[in-house]
Motif scaffolding. Structure first.
Motif, PDB file in Angstrom:
ATOM      1  N   ASN A 189     -11.277  35.449  10.494  1.00 11.28           N
ATOM      2  CA  ASN A 189     -12.442  34.842   9.848  1.00 11.28           C
ATOM      3  C   ASN A 189     -12.942  33.650  10.659  1.00 11.28           C
ATOM      4  OD1 ASN A 189     -14.413  34.558   7.886  1.00 11.28           O
ATOM      5  ND2 ASN A 189     -13.089  33.420   6.467  1.00 11.28           N
ATOM      6  N   ASN A 190     -13.002  33.839  11.989  1.00  6.78           N
ATOM      7  CA  ASN A 190     -13.533  32.818  12.905  1.00  6.78           C
ATOM      8  C   ASN A 190     -12.814  31.478  12.785  1.00  6.78           C
ATOM      9  OD1 ASN A 190     -15.572  34.581  13.906  1.00  6.78           O
ATOM     10  ND2 ASN A 190     -16.808  34.164  12.083  1.00  6.78           N
ATOM     11  N   GLY A 191     -11.523  31.541  12.495  1.00 11.27           N
ATOM     12  CA  GLY A 191     -10.728  30.321  12.448  1.00 11.27           C
ATOM     13  C   GLY A 191     -10.869  29.511  11.190  1.00 11.27           C
ATOM     14  N   LYS A 192     -11.586  30.019  10.191  1.00 15.07           N
ATOM     15  CA  LYS A 192     -11.699  29.292   8.927  1.00 15.07           C
ATOM     16  C   LYS A 192     -10.336  29.232   8.239  1.00 15.07           C
ATOM     17  CE  LYS A 192     -16.553  30.474   8.117  1.00 15.07           C
ATOM     18  NZ  LYS A 192     -17.523  31.138   7.207  1.00 15.07           N
TER      19      LYS A 192
ATOM     20  N   GLY B 276       1.008  25.237  13.034  1.00 14.44           N
ATOM     21  CA  GLY B 276      -0.093  26.063  12.539  1.00 14.44           C
ATOM     22  C   GLY B 276      -0.615  25.668  11.184  1.00 14.44           C
ATOM     23  N   VAL B 277       0.057  24.747  10.509  1.00 17.87           N
ATOM     24  CA  VAL B 277      -0.381  24.326   9.180  1.00 17.87           C
ATOM     25  C   VAL B 277      -1.464  23.263   9.330  1.00 17.87           C
ATOM     26  CG1 VAL B 277       0.316  23.272   7.007  1.00 17.87           C
ATOM     27  CG2 VAL B 277       1.847  24.876   8.172  1.00 17.87           C
ATOM     28  N   GLN B 278      -2.645  23.558   8.776  1.00 18.62           N
ATOM     29  CA  GLN B 278      -3.783  22.650   8.908  1.00 18.62           C
ATOM     30  C   GLN B 278      -3.944  21.737   7.691  1.00 18.62           C
ATOM     31  OE1 GLN B 278      -5.605  22.765  11.800  1.00 18.62           O
ATOM     32  NE2 GLN B 278      -4.143  24.311  12.476  1.00 18.62           N
ATOM     33  N   ALA B 279      -3.580  22.222   6.538  1.00 22.62           N
ATOM     34  CA  ALA B 279      -3.727  21.441   5.306  1.00 22.62           C
ATOM     35  C   ALA B 279      -2.843  22.051   4.227  1.00 22.62           C
ATOM     36  CB  ALA B 279      -5.197  21.422   4.852  1.00 22.62           C
ATOM     37  N   LEU B 280      -2.733  21.344   3.107  1.00 23.94           N
ATOM     38  CA  LEU B 280      -1.940  21.805   1.972  1.00 23.94           C
ATOM     39  C   LEU B 280      -2.838  21.938   0.747  1.00 23.94           C
ATOM     40  CD1 LEU B 280       1.156  19.441   2.382  1.00 23.94           C
ATOM     41  CD2 LEU B 280       0.866  21.739   3.307  1.00 23.94           C
ATOM     42  N   THR B 281      -2.450  22.792  -0.182  1.00 21.00           N
ATOM     43  CA  THR B 281      -3.242  22.927  -1.408  1.00 21.00           C
ATOM     44  C   THR B 281      -3.167  21.667  -2.259  1.00 21.00           C
ATOM     45  OG1 THR B 281      -1.364  23.964  -2.528  1.00 21.00           O
ATOM     46  CG2 THR B 281      -2.976  25.428  -1.497  1.00 21.00           C
ATOM     47  N   TYR B 282      -2.098  20.919  -2.081  1.00 19.38           N
ATOM     48  CA  TYR B 282      -1.953  19.678  -2.860  1.00 19.38           C
ATOM     49  C   TYR B 282      -1.170  18.675  -2.022  1.00 19.38           C
ATOM     50  CZ  TYR B 282      -1.108  16.561  -6.801  1.00 19.38           C
ATOM     51  OH  TYR B 282      -1.077  15.476  -7.635  1.00 19.38           O
TER      52      TYR B 282
END
Length: 633
Positions: A435-438, A474-480
């Motif tokens: 998905n284009n890096g999204k 590879g982790v860009q963000a967290l859900t919380y």
């Protein structure tokens, strides 16, 4: 064996030292269970890189949590994995090739059940070394959403004759990664599988002068299981004034030459009812003629096979060529492949049968795995069953917490009462190549499994896979994004948190098992302690197999103490245990105290191994005191 001296001199004898090295097992072989784009269903497949996963299971799939978990596993340091693909229901795509008379002769079935089989294309051509009897088969697969995911296989000089070295079932089945093939009964052909056979052709209007030439003039026949003989016929051996007479002469010539070569006077070859009939044995008996090859000009594509069973002759179509009426560039696609994935609602009541070896029970065929991940599955009933299976296999389950974004919800999460696993919260965002890096929300278990493997390789299984060095690649963000206070609520409950810190990025910030809650007070509260125990258990289990059926007395016990002690000492030297000396770090006992006479009578030898595990410095307390003003003298 002992030397028996028979002459004066010096004898040299080697005596075993009794040392049997115990090798530690692999620590982080990870098993993954989930949906994939293609691949075998409910069968464990070993992969050693993400490229292996792409080749066997099709790579990333937007509907497959498993595919992203495996990618993250190798990205974070994993190197060895088993993958089990599961679906709710699946059916293989198929296509049946026909002969010139439009009868089914060859069924081609996609090797992997599901929709992927509908993307397999087949082509047949006859540009072979022996065009009268063989053909070529080309198979192509192209992924619908990834053109670079392609696989092409070509098999040349194939035959429908089971006695041929290039028999299609023997050449393709077990070799092709795309299909399996099965010859239909209509394709029994002139290379018979049946005993008691006879070959016949539509001979009534045959032009015998064209029937035999220098290229098509032989039978290859086995009678009563003997070595095959070749019967060659020259056109000048055929006599007669009409077709019937000439064919009778042909039958007599074949019979004479076979009897001469085999000395089997019961063999007959006759022409009757416009057929050539080959038999062996007395009338009414089950004959045993096997026609291995029969070549006749003009008739090579419409010979028929009959077999004689209890004196009754039956015919079966024996055309050995596929349908040549198709245009040369015709591409045939397999059809009928279907699959139904498990929905989120299905996962509530998902069950796997150990007897049928479905789901994670497909790992029964795997000799060893250390970690188990079922990416995206958060239902307590499934995790409890998986954790119990891990306990049986001396493995460790890495579980995903629910997707919830509130600490209050995650506090009520049911955690199985089993110390062979750990749960991680929250879910993570990674860049999605499809998905284009999204950013894509995905389960953390595969990423954490890669972290385990990296930590094991760098420090050892006794090191907690957590801390500032336990960054999740590879982790860009967290859900919380958890605060320290919220982390302080979840950690005593045995829920391992994933945190985002400046400089370090996303890191694992917990190392507790399912029984890691303070209230449980389990001796296996911490992940490294539990996994070290599993490592020692599995290594000693495999390393002491030689003990079985040895004489159960002090010499054996001394060997056991020596070998197990050497293994534990090696771990001590690597820093796996507490203590300044081996005496403080571990013990190995196997003697009269552990194995009484009654145990000996029962064939039992008892071995006790103890170790002082290293426990992680979970809480670092710094005491700071302000110095009061001092009067200097």
């Amino acid at each position: 064996m002992p030397i028996t001296p028979t002459y004066p001199g010096v004898y040299v004898e080697e005596i075993s030292s009794g040392v049997r090295t115990i090798t530690g097992v692999s620590k982080s072989v990870t098993a993954f269970v989930g949906a994939a784009k293609r691949g075998p269903i409910d069968k464990a497949v070993r992969i050693l890189s993400y490229s292996d996963f792409e080749r066997r299971f099709g790579g990333l799939d937007a509907c497959s949590e498993l595919s992203y978990a495996v990618r993250q596993f190798f990205l974070n340091g994993g190197s060895d994995a088993w993958v089990v693909r599961i679906v709710k229901h699946a059916q293989s795509a198929t296509h049946t090739l026909k002969d010139k008379s439009k009868q089914d002769v060859l069924k081609i079935t996609a090797l992997d059940e599901g929709l992927a089989g509908n993307r397999i294309e087949i082509q047949v051509d006859y540009k072979t070394l022996n065009p009268a009897n063989t053909f070529n088969l080309t198979l192509n697969y192209t992924s619908p959403d990834n053109p670079s995911d392609r696989l092409t296989e070509k098999f040349d000089n194939l035959s429908l004759n089971s006695q041929d070295a290039r028999y299609i079932e023997a050449v393709i089945n077990g070799i092709s990664r795309l299909v399996t093939v099965k010859r239909e009964e209509n394709a029994v052909n002139s290379l018979s599988d049946k005993s008691g056979t006879s070959v016949s052709g539509d001979l009534q209007n045959a032009d015998v002068s064209k029937l035999i030439d220098n290229r098509h003039n032989q039978f290859q026949i086995s009678v009563n299981g003997l070595k095959p003989i070749t019967v060659k016929i020259d056109s000048n051996e055929i006599t007669g004034d009409n077709v019937s007479a000439k064919l009778t002469s042909l039958a007599n010539t074949i019979q004479t030459k076979v009897i001469s070569a085999t000395n089997d006077n019961s063999f007959t070859c006759t022409f009757r009812d416009n057929k050539l009939i080959l038999t062996s044995g007395q009338p009414g008996e089950f004959s045993s003629v096997r026609v291995l090859r029969a070549t006749f000009n003009d008739l090579s594509t419409n010979l028929k096979l009959g077999y004689r069973n209890g004196g009754v002759e039956e015919d079966a179509v024996a055309t050995i060529r596929l349908d040549e009426t198709l245009p040369k560039d015709t591409i045939i696609t397999l059809t009928g492949g279907t699959e139904t994935q498990y929905s989120e609602a299905d996962l509530d009541n998902l069950t796997f049968s150990q007897a049928e070896r479905k789901g994670f029970y497909a790992l029964e065929e795997v000799d060893l795995f250390n970690l188990l991940c079922i990416p995206g599955v958060t239902k307590s009933n499934i995790l409890s069953e998986a954790a119990q299976y891990c306990k049986q296999r001396r493995a460790f389950l890495i579980a995903d917490a629910p997707k919830t974004n509130t600490v209050s919800d995650i506090q009520s999460t049911e955690v199985t009462n089993n110390d062979n696993g750990a749960v991680y919260y929250p879910w993570i965002y990674i860049a999605d190549p499809l998905n284009n890096g999204k950013l894509r929300l995905t389960a953390p278990s595969g990423t954490v499994a890669g972290l385990y493997a990296r930590t094991d390789s760098a420090s050892g299984v006794w090191k907690a896979p957590a801390g500032t060095e336990a960054n999740l690649v590879g982790v860009q963000a967290l859900t919380y994004k958890l605060t320290d206070a919220e982390n302080g609520i979840l950690n005593p409950l045995g829920i391992n948190c994933i945190r985002l810190f400046p400089t370090y990025g996303a890191v694992a910030w917990g190392a507790r098992t399912f029984q890691g809650s303070d209230q449980a007070a389990s001796e296996y509260k911490y992940i490294p302690v539990r996994r070290l125990a599993l490592f020692i258990e599995e290594s000693l289990y495999r390393g002491t197999q030689w003990v079985v059926f040895e004489p159960n007395d002090e010499p054996l016990w001394a060997q056991i103490r020596l070998n197990l002690g050497a293994f534990m000492q090696n771990l001590f030297r690597q820093g796996a245990f507490q203590g300044k000396s081996p005496r403080e770090a571990y013990f190995v006992k196997c003697d009269r105290e552990t194995t009484a006479q009654n145990d000996i009578n029962l064939g039992i030898v008892n071995i006790k191994v103890g170790f002082a595990p290293l426990k992680p410095a979970e809480f670092v307390i710094i005491q700071l005191q302000q110095m009061a003003g001092q009067i200097q003298v």
